[in-house]
Design a protein around this motif. Structure first.
Motif, mmCIF file in Angstrom:
data_model
loop_
_atom_site.group_PDB
_atom_site.id
_atom_site.type_symbol
_atom_site.label_atom_id
_atom_site.label_comp_id
_atom_site.label_asym_id
_atom_site.label_seq_id
_atom_site.Cartn_x
_atom_site.Cartn_y
_atom_site.Cartn_z
ATOM 1 N N ALA A 230 -5.644 11.361 13.413
ATOM 2 C CA ALA A 230 -4.261 11.566 12.974
ATOM 3 C C ALA A 230 -3.277 11.139 14.049
ATOM 4 C CB ALA A 230 -4.043 13.033 12.604
ATOM 5 N N ARG A 231 -3.696 11.246 15.301
ATOM 6 C CA ARG A 231 -2.804 10.903 16.399
ATOM 7 C C ARG A 231 -2.368 9.438 16.340
ATOM 8 N NH1 ARG A 231 -1.059 13.090 20.928
ATOM 9 N NH2 ARG A 231 -0.545 11.773 22.709
ATOM 10 N N SER A 232 -3.233 8.583 15.841
ATOM 11 C CA SER A 232 -2.869 7.168 15.773
ATOM 12 C C SER A 232 -1.750 6.926 14.758
ATOM 13 C CB SER A 232 -4.091 6.319 15.413
ATOM 14 O OG SER A 232 -4.537 6.601 14.099
ATOM 15 N N PHE A 233 -1.520 7.879 13.890
ATOM 16 C CA PHE A 233 -0.454 7.756 12.892
ATOM 17 C C PHE A 233 0.749 8.633 13.214
ATOM 18 C CE2 PHE A 233 -4.484 6.980 10.672
ATOM 19 C CZ PHE A 233 -4.249 5.710 10.139
ATOM 20 N N LEU A 234 0.502 9.817 13.758
ATOM 21 C CA LEU A 234 1.577 10.797 13.933
ATOM 22 C C LEU A 234 1.708 11.298 15.361
ATOM 23 C CD1 LEU A 234 0.922 13.059 10.791
ATOM 24 C CD2 LEU A 234 2.349 11.010 10.931
ATOM 25 N N GLY A 235 1.094 10.635 16.305
ATOM 26 C CA GLY A 235 1.047 11.144 17.664
ATOM 27 C C GLY A 235 2.321 10.938 18.455
ATOM 28 N N GLY A 236 3.139 11.958 18.583
ATOM 29 C CA GLY A 236 4.327 11.908 19.425
ATOM 30 C C GLY A 236 5.582 11.486 18.682
ATOM 31 N N ARG A 237 6.730 11.779 19.308
ATOM 32 C CA ARG A 237 8.025 11.499 18.682
ATOM 33 C C ARG A 237 8.247 10.007 18.446
ATOM 34 N NH1 ARG A 237 11.690 15.513 18.355
ATOM 35 N NH2 ARG A 237 13.386 13.993 18.320
ATOM 36 N N ALA A 238 7.753 9.173 19.351
ATOM 37 C CA ALA A 238 7.969 7.733 19.194
ATOM 38 C C ALA A 238 7.292 7.217 17.925
ATOM 39 C CB ALA A 238 7.454 6.983 20.415
ATOM 40 N N LYS A 239 6.063 7.644 17.682
ATOM 41 C CA LYS A 239 5.351 7.204 16.482
ATOM 42 C C LYS A 239 6.004 7.767 15.221
ATOM 43 C CE LYS A 239 0.684 6.107 18.083
ATOM 44 N NZ LYS A 239 0.766 4.699 17.600
ATOM 45 N N LEU A 240 6.455 9.015 15.274
ATOM 46 C CA LEU A 240 7.108 9.615 14.117
ATOM 47 C C LEU A 240 8.418 8.895 13.799
ATOM 48 C CD1 LEU A 240 6.506 13.398 14.867
ATOM 49 C CD2 LEU A 240 5.414 12.022 13.085
ATOM 50 N N SER A 241 9.171 8.556 14.830
ATOM 51 C CA SER A 241 10.417 7.823 14.626
ATOM 52 C C SER A 241 10.141 6.427 14.082
ATOM 53 C CB SER A 241 11.186 7.732 15.944
ATOM 54 O OG SER A 241 12.418 7.050 15.765
ATOM 55 N N GLU A 242 9.115 5.778 14.627
ATOM 56 C CA GLU A 242 8.724 4.448 14.144
ATOM 57 C C GLU A 242 8.306 4.514 12.675
ATOM 58 O OE1 GLU A 242 5.265 1.087 15.039
ATOM 59 O OE2 GLU A 242 5.570 2.765 16.406
ATOM 60 N N MET A 243 7.617 5.585 12.287
ATOM 61 C CA MET A 243 7.207 5.760 10.896
ATOM 62 C C MET A 243 8.430 5.856 9.982
ATOM 63 S SD MET A 243 5.100 8.946 9.178
ATOM 64 C CE MET A 243 6.482 10.074 9.497
ATOM 65 N N GLN A 244 9.413 6.652 10.392
ATOM 66 C CA GLN A 244 10.626 6.802 9.577
ATOM 67 C C GLN A 244 11.356 5.470 9.434
ATOM 68 O OE1 GLN A 244 11.650 9.484 7.934
ATOM 69 N NE2 GLN A 244 10.280 11.043 8.771
#
Length: 265
Positions: A230-244
């Motif tokens: 899951a970390r490869s998709f949701l790991g950390g604020r940077a990845k979450l922001s990139e997802m949005q």
């Protein structure tokens, strides 16, 4: 906001590779009840100053002796209120939420909610039959598909499933046609399948019995090696922001929706 006719039962299930019907009978709560956020798909109200001129600064009030028009933007109401009382409407905001589920019990509880197999206080049970399911007809079938996707070996603390919720702010639902709203949710489902692999998105549901219809999708987060990651998709604020941002670029921007304020995810 009037009630519309119910869906044909034959449209409720479109299979693993299915999509929601092109024009479902969406509703916006009971007649006379104003739109509101519910606990699952709400975002925390956020208000900031927005200087409506190129190069303007954000996050601070107007400086002294500055005649530039300043407006307050509310991501809760979707309205921009300017000095002098002018109000500018916006289309609305994308809502993309995630929840990490680390045990079979967590997954079962979330699926039970999705299938309304347990009491759901914020749902109108009269409209629950209008909910649409893709990938599984029952809680038992969804759990079986989930368990079949799990690798034989995994860390005891690994995230076993991610629940995604895709919707938009209430004003967006009010302003979009049923055809566009359904296309938006279907595009959101296609985005998830592209992101995780179609086979790993084992169940999705369109909930129409809450105030604002939304898509809930359940994913086993396996990486290219087949490991739970899951970390490869949701790991950390940077990845979450990139997802949005990616969701906005690929999906919601096509429907006139705003991403939201960067830095708040």
């Amino acid at each position: 906001h009037h009630r519309k006719g119910k869906l044909d039962p034959a449209d409720h299930l479109r299979g693993v590779g299915g999509a929601f019907p092109s024009a479902p009978a969406f509703t916006m709560g009971r007649p006379g009840v104003p739109p509101r956020f519910n606990r699952l798909n709400s975002t925390s109200p956020a208000v900031e100053f927005n200087r409506l001129n190129p190069g303007g600064s954000r996050g601070a009030g107007p400086p002294a002796n500055d005649n530039t028009q300043y407006c307050v933007v509310s991501t809760h109401t979707g309205l921009t209120v300017c000095a002098g009382g002018a109000t500018l409407a916006v289309m609305g905001y994308q809502i993309l939420r995630t929840a990490k589920l680390s045990t079979n019990g967590n997954v079962g509880a979330s699926l039970a909610h999705a299938f309304r197999a347990r009491e759901t206080l914020n749902a109108d049970m009269e409209r629950t039959p209008d909910n649409q399911h893709i990938g599984a007809k029952s809680l038992e079938q969804a759990m079986a598909k989930y368990k079949a996707l799990l690798p034989e070996k995994s860390r005891s603390n690994a995230v076993r499933c991610i629940e995604y919720v895709i919707t938009a702010s209430p004003e967006a639902y009010q302003n979009m046609s049923s055809k566009d709203w359904t296309a938006y949710l279907n595009d959101g489902l296609a985005w998830l399948r592209e992101r995780h692999g179609k086979e790993n998105v084992f169940y999705a549901c369109l909930h129409q019995d809450e105030t604002t219809p939304h898509l809930s999708a359940f994913v086993v987060p396996k990486d290219e090696k087949g490991h739970l990651n899951a970390r490869s998709f949701l790991g950390g604020r940077a990845k979450l922001s990139e997802m949005q941002t990616n969701f906005h670029d690929q999906v919601s921007s096509k429907y006139g929706l705003e991403r939201g304020i960067k830095g708040s995810l």
